[in-house]
Scaffold this motif. Structure first.
Motif, short mmCIF file in Angstrom:
data_model
loop_
_atom_site.label_atom_id
_atom_site.label_comp_id
_atom_site.label_asym_id
_atom_site.label_seq_id
_atom_site.Cartn_x
_atom_site.Cartn_y
_atom_site.Cartn_z
N PRO A 118 0.43 -1.07 -0.07
CA PRO A 118 0.11 -0.11 0.31
C PRO A 118 0.91 1.16 -0.03
CG PRO A 118 -0.51 -1.45 1.24
CD PRO A 118 0.26 -1.72 0.65
N TYR A 119 0.66 2.64 -0.92
CA TYR A 119 0.99 3.96 -0.80
C TYR A 119 1.18 4.14 0.46
CZ TYR A 119 2.41 8.32 -2.32
OH TYR A 119 3.25 9.94 -2.31
N SER A 120 0.87 4.22 1.14
CA SER A 120 0.72 4.96 2.43
C SER A 120 1.77 4.47 3.52
CB SER A 120 -0.62 4.33 3.44
OG SER A 120 -0.86 3.51 3.20
N GLU A 121 2.26 3.13 3.09
CA GLU A 121 2.90 2.20 4.26
C GLU A 121 4.54 3.08 3.43
OE1 GLU A 121 2.99 -1.61 5.54
OE2 GLU A 121 0.97 -1.95 4.62
N VAL A 122 4.31 2.76 2.35
CA VAL A 122 5.33 2.87 1.23
C VAL A 122 6.07 4.54 1.45
CG1 VAL A 122 6.83 3.28 -1.07
CG2 VAL A 122 5.06 0.91 -0.54
N ASP A 123 5.49 4.81 1.36
CA ASP A 123 5.33 6.57 1.83
C ASP A 123 5.62 7.08 3.66
OD1 ASP A 123 5.02 9.41 0.58
OD2 ASP A 123 3.53 9.82 2.25
N LYS A 124 5.32 6.18 4.40
CA LYS A 124 5.86 6.55 5.76
C LYS A 124 7.09 6.14 5.89
CE LYS A 124 5.32 4.66 10.35
NZ LYS A 124 4.53 3.51 11.11
N ILE A 125 7.89 4.67 4.78
CA ILE A 125 9.12 4.48 4.79
C ILE A 125 9.64 5.02 4.09
CG2 ILE A 125 10.21 2.46 4.24
CD1 ILE A 125 7.94 0.87 4.28
N ALA A 126 9.60 5.60 3.13
CA ALA A 126 10.15 6.80 2.69
C ALA A 126 10.94 7.63 2.47
CB ALA A 126 10.13 7.15 0.46
N LYS A 127 9.96 8.67 3.81
CA LYS A 127 10.01 9.74 4.73
C LYS A 127 11.02 9.66 5.47
CE LYS A 127 5.96 12.10 3.41
NZ LYS A 127 4.35 12.64 3.93
N LEU A 128 10.95 8.28 5.96
CA LEU A 128 11.95 7.84 7.42
C LEU A 128 13.52 8.19 6.67
CD1 LEU A 128 10.58 4.75 8.62
CD2 LEU A 128 10.91 7.01 9.55
N ILE A 129 13.81 7.90 5.05
CA ILE A 129 15.19 8.81 4.92
C ILE A 129 15.60 10.68 5.22
CG2 ILE A 129 16.48 8.55 2.72
CD1 ILE A 129 15.90 6.39 3.62
N PRO A 130 16.21 10.47 5.73
CA PRO A 130 16.92 11.98 5.24
C PRO A 130 17.12 12.77 4.10
CG PRO A 130 17.69 10.73 6.82
CD PRO A 130 17.35 9.83 5.90
N ASN A 131 16.69 13.59 4.37
CA ASN A 131 16.95 15.10 3.06
C ASN A 131 18.32 15.56 3.03
OD1 ASN A 131 13.94 14.90 1.82
ND2 ASN A 131 13.51 16.61 3.50
N THR A 132 19.16 14.37 2.67
CA THR A 132 20.74 15.13 3.08
C THR A 132 20.86 14.12 1.55
OG1 THR A 132 20.78 14.39 5.33
CG2 THR A 132 22.55 14.27 4.35
N LEU A 133 22.09 15.49 0.93
CA LEU A 133 22.33 14.72 -0.24
C LEU A 133 22.74 13.64 -0.88
CD1 LEU A 133 22.14 15.98 -3.19
CD2 LEU A 133 24.45 17.03 -2.48
N ASN A 134 22.88 12.48 -1.07
CA ASN A 134 23.55 11.26 -1.52
C ASN A 134 23.44 10.73 -0.39
OD1 ASN A 134 24.46 12.40 -4.12
ND2 ASN A 134 26.21 13.47 -3.37
N ILE A 135 22.75 10.38 0.42
CA ILE A 135 22.96 9.78 1.48
C ILE A 135 21.77 8.33 1.04
CG2 ILE A 135 20.10 10.09 2.38
CD1 ILE A 135 21.15 9.87 5.12
#
Length: 260
Positions: A118-135
């Motif tokens: 489900p998109y809601s779960e994937v979106d939640k996981i993706a948002k755990l990735i920090p907005n840091t360049l090339n992380i």
């Protein structure tokens, strides 16, 4: 470095643009320190007057060939590229390919879609990735305990993250480089495979910018700047009011204030 022909080709298409009223930038970057660029009309800035350093552009220690960033009006940049293709032959000129790669968040979202999570779960996981360049995802697992906990507790999320890690960094799609154009002495197919864009039918090199330079071809930078378009329209509005105005007047006025 056999750089004379590069100078002359750049000078030619800049002269064409100016003759057709296509706005061209006055010059920027290291090329503005070159006296030859100024004398040929490639740049409009006297490097001696402003004490610009030529060594930024070309020096004995530099191995790679320098390039000249040329700014054109965004709306009419295509006219200059068409002129170059007509002059040197359409089979000798092409824009350069660039590849979009799968960054951490994009990899997670694409894999989640493929695994039908489900998109809601994937979106939640993706948002755990920090907005840091090339992380990377692996780096995130070390600093984000919530993501690590989800992987350890849910086999679906573990599969999602494990697959995304393997796909991260791979090429996702091909597109056209924002500025790079290559001109070859013989037909381009003698040097590089070509790629036809399925969207608009345009032909670009299959080798990216770095590979193009490694096989000995030189790229020319045709940058489209909206700023030049705005300036050009402003000057035309001023002329319509019956007033005479030139950008050179601004430069000379600024110079006087600097002296004062």
């Amino acid at each position: 470095m056999d750089y004379a022909s590069y100078f002359l080709i750049v000078r030619d298409f800049i002269s064409y643009a100016k003759s057709k009223g296509i706005p061209v930038g006055p010059g920027r970057g290291s090329a503005a320190g070159s006296l030859v660029s100024y004398c040929l009309g490639i740049t409009d800035i006297d490097p001696l007057k402003y004490n610009l350093l030529f060594e930024r552009f070309l020096n004995p220690e530099r191995i790679s060939m320098p390039d000249i960033d040329v700014d054109f009006c965004k709306d009419r940049r295509g006219e200059v590229i068409s002129y170059v293709a007509e002059k040197y032959g359409a089979d000798h000129v092409a824009q350069i390919i660039t590849f979009g790669t799968m960054a951490a968040k994009a990899a997670i979202r694409d894999v989640g879609r493929a695994l039908d999570i489900p998109y809601s779960e994937v979106d939640k996981i993706a948002k755990l990735i920090p907005n840091t360049l090339n992380i990377t995802i692996e780096e995130t697992l070390k600093i984000e305990p919530q993501l690590k906990a989800l992987c350890d507790s849910d086999p679906r999320i573990a599969e999602l993250i494990g697959t995304a890690v393997r796909l991260e960094g791979l090429c996702r799609h091909a597109s056209t480089h924002a500025a790079g154009v290559v001109i070859s002495p013989a037909p381009l197919t003698d040097y590089t495979p070509l790629y036809k864009n399925p969207t608009d039918g345009s032909i670009v090199t299959q080798f990216d910018m770095g590979s193009i330079e490694r096989i000995g071809l030189l790229k020319f930078d045709f940058l489209g700047l909206k700023t030049l378009t705005v300036i050009d329209k402003t000057l035309k509005y001023i002329e319509e009011r019956g007033e005479v105005f030139s950008l050179k007047d601004i430069r000379s006025t600024t110079r006087k204030h600097m002296i004062c």
